[in-house]
Motif scaffolding. Sequence first.
Motif, PDB file in Angstrom:
ATOM      1  N   GLN A 116       1.813  25.005   8.860  1.00 23.72           N
ATOM      2  CA  GLN A 116       1.768  25.033   7.412  1.00 23.72           C
ATOM      3  C   GLN A 116       1.491  23.642   6.839  1.00 23.72           C
ATOM      4  N   LEU A 117       2.106  22.638   7.419  1.00 21.89           N
ATOM      5  CA  LEU A 117       1.883  21.265   6.978  1.00 21.89           C
ATOM      6  C   LEU A 117       0.422  20.860   7.204  1.00 21.89           C
ATOM      7  N   TYR A 118      -0.121  21.288   8.333  1.00 23.03           N
ATOM      8  CA  TYR A 118      -1.522  21.005   8.651  1.00 23.03           C
ATOM      9  C   TYR A 118      -2.441  21.619   7.593  1.00 23.03           C
ATOM     10  N   THR A 119      -2.129  22.847   7.170  1.00 25.46           N
ATOM     11  CA  THR A 119      -2.915  23.505   6.121  1.00 25.46           C
ATOM     12  C   THR A 119      -2.848  22.710   4.820  1.00 25.46           C
ATOM     13  N   TYR A 120      -1.655  22.278   4.453  1.00 21.31           N
ATOM     14  CA  TYR A 120      -1.486  21.520   3.204  1.00 21.31           C
ATOM     15  C   TYR A 120      -2.305  20.231   3.215  1.00 21.31           C
ATOM     16  N   ILE A 121      -2.226  19.474   4.313  1.00 18.73           N
ATOM     17  CA  ILE A 121      -2.927  18.186   4.374  1.00 18.73           C
ATOM     18  C   ILE A 121      -4.438  18.399   4.310  1.00 18.73           C
ATOM     19  N   ARG A 122      -4.924  19.428   4.973  1.00 15.27           N
ATOM     20  CA  ARG A 122      -6.362  19.713   4.935  1.00 15.27           C
ATOM     21  C   ARG A 122      -6.821  20.098   3.531  1.00 15.27           C
ATOM     22  N   CYS A 123      -5.949  20.751   2.768  1.00 16.54           N
ATOM     23  CA  CYS A 123      -6.288  21.136   1.393  1.00 16.54           C
ATOM     24  C   CYS A 123      -6.539  19.930   0.499  1.00 16.54           C
ATOM     25  N   LEU A 124      -5.959  18.790   0.841  1.00 14.09           N
ATOM     26  CA  LEU A 124      -6.074  17.592   0.007  1.00 14.09           C
ATOM     27  C   LEU A 124      -7.360  16.819   0.250  1.00 14.09           C
ATOM     28  N   GLU A 125      -8.061  17.112   1.331  1.00 15.47           N
ATOM     29  CA  GLU A 125      -9.280  16.382   1.662  1.00 15.47           C
ATOM     30  C   GLU A 125     -10.327  16.590   0.572  1.00 15.47           C
ATOM     31  N   GLY A 126     -10.995  15.515   0.212  1.00 13.98           N
ATOM     32  CA  GLY A 126     -12.017  15.583  -0.822  1.00 13.98           C
ATOM     33  C   GLY A 126     -11.530  15.107  -2.176  1.00 13.98           C
ATOM     34  N   HIS A 127     -10.196  15.013  -2.350  1.00 10.12           N
ATOM     35  CA  HIS A 127      -9.637  14.551  -3.621  1.00 10.12           C
ATOM     36  C   HIS A 127      -8.725  13.343  -3.419  1.00 10.12           C
ATOM     37  N   GLY A 128      -8.830  12.731  -2.244  1.00  6.50           N
ATOM     38  CA  GLY A 128      -7.911  11.649  -1.903  1.00  6.50           C
ATOM     39  C   GLY A 128      -7.898  10.511  -2.896  1.00  6.50           C
ATOM     40  N   HIS A 129      -9.074  10.020  -3.266  1.00  9.63           N
ATOM     41  CA  HIS A 129      -9.118   8.863  -4.160  1.00  9.63           C
ATOM     42  C   HIS A 129      -8.506   9.192  -5.518  1.00  9.63           C
ATOM     43  N   GLN A 130      -8.718  10.424  -6.003  1.00  9.58           N
ATOM     44  CA  GLN A 130      -8.156  10.836  -7.288  1.00  9.58           C
ATOM     45  C   GLN A 130      -6.636  10.993  -7.217  1.00  9.58           C
ATOM     46  N   LEU A 131      -6.126  11.249  -6.014  1.00 10.32           N
ATOM     47  CA  LEU A 131      -4.691  11.494  -5.837  1.00 10.32           C
ATOM     48  C   LEU A 131      -3.989  10.340  -5.139  1.00 10.32           C
ATOM     49  N   ALA A 132      -4.607   9.164  -5.158  1.00 12.47           N
ATOM     50  CA  ALA A 132      -4.089   8.037  -4.371  1.00 12.47           C
ATOM     51  C   ALA A 132      -2.610   7.764  -4.660  1.00 12.47           C
ATOM     52  N   ALA A 133      -2.231   7.728  -5.923  1.00 13.49           N
ATOM     53  CA  ALA A 133      -0.839   7.386  -6.281  1.00 13.49           C
ATOM     54  C   ALA A 133       0.134   8.444  -5.795  1.00 13.49           C
ATOM     55  N   GLU A 134      -0.240   9.719  -5.934  1.00 14.23           N
ATOM     56  CA  GLU A 134       0.666  10.810  -5.554  1.00 14.23           C
ATOM     57  C   GLU A 134       0.699  11.045  -4.049  1.00 14.23           C
ATOM     58  N   ALA A 135      -0.466  10.892  -3.376  1.00 18.20           N
ATOM     59  CA  ALA A 135      -0.549  11.245  -1.964  1.00 18.20           C
ATOM     60  C   ALA A 135      -0.073  10.138  -1.030  1.00 18.20           C
ATOM     61  N   LEU A 136      -0.144   8.867  -1.459  1.00 18.37           N
ATOM     62  CA  LEU A 136       0.207   7.769  -0.564  1.00 18.37           C
ATOM     63  C   LEU A 136       1.641   7.856  -0.043  1.00 18.37           C
ATOM     64  N   PRO A 137       2.659   8.127  -0.864  1.00 12.85           N
ATOM     65  CA  PRO A 137       4.014   8.238  -0.314  1.00 12.85           C
ATOM     66  C   PRO A 137       4.124   9.303   0.783  1.00 12.85           C
ATOM     67  N   LEU A 138       3.420  10.440   0.594  1.00  8.51           N
ATOM     68  CA  LEU A 138       3.447  11.488   1.619  1.00  8.51           C
ATOM     69  C   LEU A 138       2.797  10.990   2.909  1.00  8.51           C
ATOM     70  N   VAL A 139       1.629  10.361   2.804  1.00  9.63           N
ATOM     71  CA  VAL A 139       0.928   9.874   3.991  1.00  9.63           C
ATOM     72  C   VAL A 139       1.744   8.803   4.699  1.00  9.63           C
ATOM     73  N   LYS A 140       2.368   7.914   3.928  1.00  6.35           N
ATOM     74  CA  LYS A 140       3.217   6.882   4.534  1.00  6.35           C
ATOM     75  C   LYS A 140       4.357   7.514   5.320  1.00  6.35           C
ATOM     76  N   ARG A 141       4.952   8.520   4.711  1.00  6.09           N
ATOM     77  CA  ARG A 141       6.082   9.177   5.387  1.00  6.09           C
ATOM     78  C   ARG A 141       5.617   9.874   6.658  1.00  6.09           C
ATOM     79  N   LEU A 142       4.451  10.489   6.607  1.00  2.00           N
ATOM     80  CA  LEU A 142       3.908  11.172   7.779  1.00  2.00           C
ATOM     81  C   LEU A 142       3.641  10.210   8.927  1.00  2.00           C
TER      82      LEU A 142
END
Length: 602
Positions: A322-348
């Motif tokens: 399920q986590l793999y599905t979620y992360i793949r869903c974010l591809e293509g919008h990374g730069h627009q979501l930089a502030a929100e997604a970075l804490p998740l990526v750091k934790r991962l």
Amino acid sequence: MSIELLLNLQQEVRRLFVAGSALAEGDLRLSKLVPSLRKIGEAAPVFSRLADAAEGLLSAPRAASSVKLLELSTLLSAILHTQGKTDVQGNPQPIESAGLQLSTELTYRRLHPMLTALTTKGQGRLEQLRQSYEERSFLDLRVIPAICGALDDVYAEIPEFVQDKMIPEIGQAAVPVLRTGLNLQGGKGDARRLKLLYQLQGDLVLELVKEAGDSGSLELKLAAIELLGGYPDQEDFLLEQSAEKRREVRQAAYYALARLGTPKAIGRLLEASKSKGGEQVIDAIRACDELALHKRIIIEADQELSRCLELAGKERVTAIGQLYTYIRCLEGHGHQLAAEALPLVKRLLHTEAFIVADTEAVQETAADLLLELNSEEADAFGIELHTLYKRKFIGYSFRAAYRRLSLTELYDRYAEDVKGRSASAKSLQSALQSLVNSQLYEDGERGYAVPEGAWDSRWVHLFAEQGMTELVCCFAREGDRGIPAYLTSKLEERARINDHQTLNVLTTLFRINYKKAPELLLELLRSQGKRMFYYMDIRLQRMIALLPKSYATELRIIAEGMAYESVKQHMIELVEALEAAPDDAASERGSGVWEWIKNKMS
């Protein structure tokens, strides 16, 4: 009155005209028609006259038979002309004109090749359509039915070309034919017709689109769902279709909901991502421009990560998926979501308990997302990953560092890690090669050297030391000490002229203006067996074009010894063009002489 009897009599009269009236006396086939004519003559006297004329011909002597046959034929023709009907059954209905604004000025000879390509099978049809498109000969009233009919062609490129290029330019003139040919229970061709009708008429055909979505065949239903994604009032219909049993319908509905972007649509897409088979909705979510959906997925992914760290066994496997599905869903919008997604990526990527074998797919996807964020903070974190986990993420770290560090800092930090054959070294080499490739193909055509000033000059010597010849060729510059010697050494081991590395090395030697490069090329050409030349690589052609004119005689001798006629002729053409090149072109370095030869040979 019987039209059939009259037509039978006309057939017999024609037969006697051909055979000759002299054979009419006592003719059995004509005699059989007389009783029928007499019977109908009781109600219509004109048939009695026909019977009399027929009997007169049957009993007439040969000398008078021609006159009697002409009398019978004249009377029969007059009667037949009175039997035609000019009215039709039913009530009058209005008709819709098709393409009257288009001209019909072209001769049929001009149209015939295009009509043949549209209505038959075989090779070369697409090329013919492209030619007709360029000549604008398809803009003719008479070919609209054939063009619209080609939407059903089994060779996919034909209907695609017709749909994308020809019918949109024909415009409104094609609408009546498209409407007439549309079958809501049809296949791919009818789905194309529906899309074209909507493209040309928009909301005017909205009811037709809705009907196709409700009761059309699968192909029409999918097309209608795609089109209805732009209408908020169709939200309920699309939500219903997203729960359909057929996978194709669900996926089409997901894309339509992603385009719709309403709160309910976002909720349904999020729900679908959590269900069994959630990977089916990934591409649709990526296509959604509503960042609210992706921000909710980030929250869900963070919670799923916590579950992964707490669970074990099958439940952990499910949570990782399920986590793999979620992360793949974010591809293509990374730069627009930089502030929100970075804490998740750091934790991962900073949670040691998560960096294990069964989560590798998630780790790699998260690392890709980190690079996609493309922010200063994200790249700084990427650089920090350099030495963590036995340099597991060194390739991603190098990419981030290339964007943020100076050329000197980049080399000083990563040069030692390139050496060797360890897993981390291979990962770094792969990342480096990928960066170089992106620079070589930056303008759409492959180059042969990285841009000037894009790398520290020390890299080329490191690559030579490690035997990484392909990268040496990309990084070599005129004046690099020791590099020509390294490259020429790669030509001494039974080099084959059409070998990829050999051509790379020779091209590089010419590029860096190595004085002995022409002689090295000629020596290799001399040493090859006559069957070694089975094609002429573009790099080889370029280098031959750069040889001095004085080499032309020996090049011609080499050409004459080639076994394959096509290659031999190509080589001779190059030699002849080189001989004919003006002195000012022949004295140029770089592309000057090559461009002249290309123009000469074209």
